[in-house]
Write a protein that holds these residues in place. Structure first.
Motif, mmCIF file in Angstrom:
data_model
loop_
_atom_site.group_PDB
_atom_site.id
_atom_site.type_symbol
_atom_site.label_atom_id
_atom_site.label_comp_id
_atom_site.label_asym_id
_atom_site.label_seq_id
_atom_site.Cartn_x
_atom_site.Cartn_y
_atom_site.Cartn_z
ATOM 1 N N LYS A 1 3.403 -3.680 -6.447
ATOM 2 C CA LYS A 1 2.918 -3.816 -5.073
ATOM 3 C C LYS A 1 3.718 -4.878 -4.316
ATOM 4 O O LYS A 1 4.000 -4.727 -3.110
ATOM 5 C CB LYS A 1 1.435 -4.173 -5.076
ATOM 6 C CG LYS A 1 0.535 -3.014 -5.449
ATOM 7 C CD LYS A 1 -0.935 -3.408 -5.372
ATOM 8 C CE LYS A 1 -1.834 -2.206 -5.632
ATOM 9 N NZ LYS A 1 -3.275 -2.562 -5.566
ATOM 10 N N SER A 2 4.074 -5.966 -5.012
ATOM 11 C CA SER A 2 4.890 -7.004 -4.378
ATOM 12 C C SER A 2 6.261 -6.451 -4.001
ATOM 13 O O SER A 2 6.766 -6.689 -2.893
ATOM 14 C CB SER A 2 5.053 -8.197 -5.332
ATOM 15 O OG SER A 2 5.892 -9.182 -4.772
ATOM 16 N N ASN A 3 6.852 -5.667 -4.935
ATOM 17 C CA ASN A 3 8.153 -5.045 -4.645
ATOM 18 C C ASN A 3 8.033 -4.072 -3.476
ATOM 19 O O ASN A 3 8.923 -3.997 -2.612
ATOM 20 C CB ASN A 3 8.680 -4.310 -5.876
ATOM 21 C CG ASN A 3 9.037 -5.264 -7.005
ATOM 22 O OD1 ASN A 3 9.244 -6.467 -6.775
ATOM 23 N ND2 ASN A 3 9.128 -4.744 -8.220
ATOM 24 N N LEU A 4 6.941 -3.347 -3.457
ATOM 25 C CA LEU A 4 6.725 -2.368 -2.384
ATOM 26 C C LEU A 4 6.640 -3.064 -1.028
ATOM 27 O O LEU A 4 7.213 -2.593 -0.039
ATOM 28 C CB LEU A 4 5.451 -1.571 -2.654
ATOM 29 C CG LEU A 4 5.079 -0.511 -1.617
ATOM 30 C CD1 LEU A 4 6.169 0.549 -1.515
ATOM 31 C CD2 LEU A 4 3.728 0.130 -1.969
ATOM 32 N N SER A 5 5.912 -4.174 -1.009
ATOM 33 C CA SER A 5 5.781 -4.919 0.243
ATOM 34 C C SER A 5 7.146 -5.417 0.728
ATOM 35 O O SER A 5 7.463 -5.325 1.929
ATOM 36 C CB SER A 5 4.843 -6.106 0.039
ATOM 37 O OG SER A 5 4.731 -6.865 1.221
ATOM 38 N N THR A 6 7.961 -5.874 -0.217
ATOM 39 C CA THR A 6 9.295 -6.369 0.153
ATOM 40 C C THR A 6 10.164 -5.248 0.696
ATOM 41 O O THR A 6 10.848 -5.398 1.718
ATOM 42 C CB THR A 6 9.973 -7.002 -1.082
ATOM 43 O OG1 THR A 6 9.186 -8.104 -1.533
ATOM 44 C CG2 THR A 6 11.370 -7.491 -0.738
ATOM 45 N N VAL B 1 10.615 3.215 -1.534
ATOM 46 C CA VAL B 1 9.201 3.086 -1.185
ATOM 47 C C VAL B 1 8.397 4.229 -1.821
ATOM 48 O O VAL B 1 7.347 4.004 -2.436
ATOM 49 C CB VAL B 1 9.011 3.094 0.348
ATOM 50 C CG1 VAL B 1 7.534 3.294 0.703
ATOM 51 C CG2 VAL B 1 9.518 1.799 0.959
ATOM 52 N N SER B 2 8.888 5.452 -1.664
ATOM 53 C CA SER B 2 8.189 6.618 -2.225
ATOM 54 C C SER B 2 8.089 6.518 -3.746
ATOM 55 O O SER B 2 7.025 6.777 -4.329
ATOM 56 C CB SER B 2 8.929 7.902 -1.825
ATOM 57 O OG SER B 2 8.326 9.032 -2.427
ATOM 58 N N THR B 3 9.187 6.137 -4.391
ATOM 59 C CA THR B 3 9.201 6.024 -5.855
ATOM 60 C C THR B 3 8.230 4.950 -6.334
ATOM 61 O O THR B 3 7.480 5.153 -7.300
ATOM 62 C CB THR B 3 10.617 5.694 -6.346
ATOM 63 O OG1 THR B 3 11.515 6.736 -5.948
ATOM 64 C CG2 THR B 3 10.649 5.572 -7.858
ATOM 65 N N THR B 4 8.227 3.814 -5.661
ATOM 66 C CA THR B 4 7.347 2.714 -6.061
ATOM 67 C C THR B 4 5.881 3.093 -5.876
ATOM 68 O O THR B 4 5.032 2.764 -6.711
ATOM 69 C CB THR B 4 7.666 1.449 -5.252
ATOM 70 O OG1 THR B 4 9.055 1.122 -5.400
ATOM 71 C CG2 THR B 4 6.832 0.265 -5.733
ATOM 72 N N GLU B 5 5.579 3.782 -4.791
ATOM 73 C CA GLU B 5 4.197 4.223 -4.573
ATOM 74 C C GLU B 5 3.749 5.183 -5.673
ATOM 75 O O GLU B 5 2.594 5.125 -6.120
ATOM 76 C CB GLU B 5 4.077 4.890 -3.205
ATOM 77 C CG GLU B 5 4.153 3.898 -2.040
ATOM 78 C CD GLU B 5 4.156 4.571 -0.679
ATOM 79 O OE1 GLU B 5 3.832 3.891 0.311
ATOM 80 O OE2 GLU B 5 4.483 5.787 -0.621
ATOM 81 N N GLN B 6 4.646 6.053 -6.113
ATOM 82 C CA GLN B 6 4.318 6.967 -7.210
ATOM 83 C C GLN B 6 4.080 6.195 -8.505
ATOM 84 O O GLN B 6 3.161 6.521 -9.279
ATOM 85 C CB GLN B 6 5.448 7.981 -7.398
ATOM 86 C CG GLN B 6 5.575 8.980 -6.254
ATOM 87 C CD GLN B 6 6.783 9.880 -6.415
ATOM 88 O OE1 GLN B 6 7.446 9.880 -7.456
ATOM 89 N NE2 GLN B 6 7.104 10.638 -5.377
ATOM 90 N N GLN B 7 4.902 5.173 -8.751
ATOM 91 C CA GLN B 7 4.729 4.357 -9.956
ATOM 92 C C GLN B 7 3.384 3.633 -9.929
ATOM 93 O O GLN B 7 2.698 3.547 -10.956
ATOM 94 C CB GLN B 7 5.873 3.345 -10.062
ATOM 95 C CG GLN B 7 7.213 3.972 -10.377
ATOM 96 C CD GLN B 7 8.347 2.954 -10.357
ATOM 97 O OE1 GLN B 7 8.220 1.873 -9.770
ATOM 98 N NE2 GLN B 7 9.461 3.297 -10.986
ATOM 99 N N ILE B 8 3.020 3.120 -8.770
ATOM 100 C CA ILE B 8 1.721 2.452 -8.648
ATOM 101 C C ILE B 8 0.591 3.441 -8.917
ATOM 102 O O ILE B 8 -0.388 3.124 -9.622
ATOM 103 C CB ILE B 8 1.569 1.829 -7.245
ATOM 104 C CG1 ILE B 8 2.542 0.659 -7.081
ATOM 105 C CG2 ILE B 8 0.137 1.349 -7.014
ATOM 106 C CD1 ILE B 8 2.595 0.090 -5.676
ATOM 107 N N GLY B 9 0.713 4.660 -8.374
ATOM 108 C CA GLY B 9 -0.297 5.683 -8.616
ATOM 109 C C GLY B 9 -0.449 5.992 -10.097
ATOM 110 O O GLY B 9 -1.571 6.116 -10.610
#
Length: 220
Positions: free
Chosen positions: A130-135, A172-180
């Motif tokens: 989430k921190s990486n996503l925010s950045t 962003v899309s990849t990180t959101e999928q990883q978080i999911g």
């Protein structure tokens, strides 16, 4: 006298040969349409599907031929074998699970502590993502602002900037999928440890009963 001996010897040998042939002769034993046992020296073709025994004259069995199954019977047999295999596999998995639980844990508290450690590890990973996503999202906003400013000035957006924006959006899309996926993993791990706790409790109950039973047995 010699002729008589020769004749007698010939008769004896002939009788012996006939007896040997009779002993080696095979017969077929089967159950006919009237549910009666039949023994013949030949096998009617219509008997073959029902199965039969090949026997000697003394009744000893040489071999048995099983009845031929119908397609429905073969399918039922296949299903029965499939169910048996599935049951055996399930029993083996349960046995392996039980062994693993008893080797890894001493009590329910051990499982709960292991669960909390596992969940904490996943939560830390989610927090990092989430921190990486925010950045990355902030970088997207900065690059979008830069591109918008260039367009307001009537300048073309450089190809490098456009590529950077595309790469950042993909990240962003990849990180959101990883978080999911991590969130799903969090629920799965929690449920798995709860199943371990429930099963371990069942094993403890069984072990206590066995221990009580042994203590209750009369001693000589």
């Amino acid at each position: 006298m010699l002729k008589r001996v020769a004749v007698l010897l010939g008769i004896f040998l002939s009788v012996g040969a006939v007896s040997a042939q009779a002993a080696e002769k095979l017969f077929y034993r089967y159950v006919d349409a009237s549910n009666k046992v039949v023994i013949l020296d030949r096998l009617p073709p219509d008997v073959v599907p029902r199965g039969y025994d090949v026997i000697r004259a003394d009744g000893s069995v040489v071999k048995s031929v099983a009845p031929q199954l119908t397609e429905e019977e073969r399918e039922a047999l296949r299903r029965e074998k499939a169910v048996a295999r599935a049951r055996a596999e399930a029993e083996e998995k349960l046995r392996a699970w039980d062994e693993s639980l008893l080797l890894r844990y001493s009590n329910i508290d051990d499982i709960e502590h292991a669960k909390q450690r596992a969940l904490t590890d996943i939560r830390v990973r989610i927090s990092i993502l989430k921190s990486n996503l925010s950045t990355v999202k902030q970088q997207v906003l900065n690059n979008q602002a830069e591109a918008a400013e260039l367009e307001r000035r009537g300048q073309a957006v450089p190809a490098a900037l456009s590529k950077t924006l595309a790469d950042l959006r993909h990240e962003v899309s990849t990180t959101e999928q990883q978080i999911g996926r991590r969130l799903v993993e969090l629920d799965d791990v929690d449920a798995a440890y709860e199943r371990d706790k429930e099963r371990f409790s069942q094993l403890e109950t069984v072990l206590r009963r066995r221990s009580y039973s042994r203590q209750s047995e009369p001693r000589d």
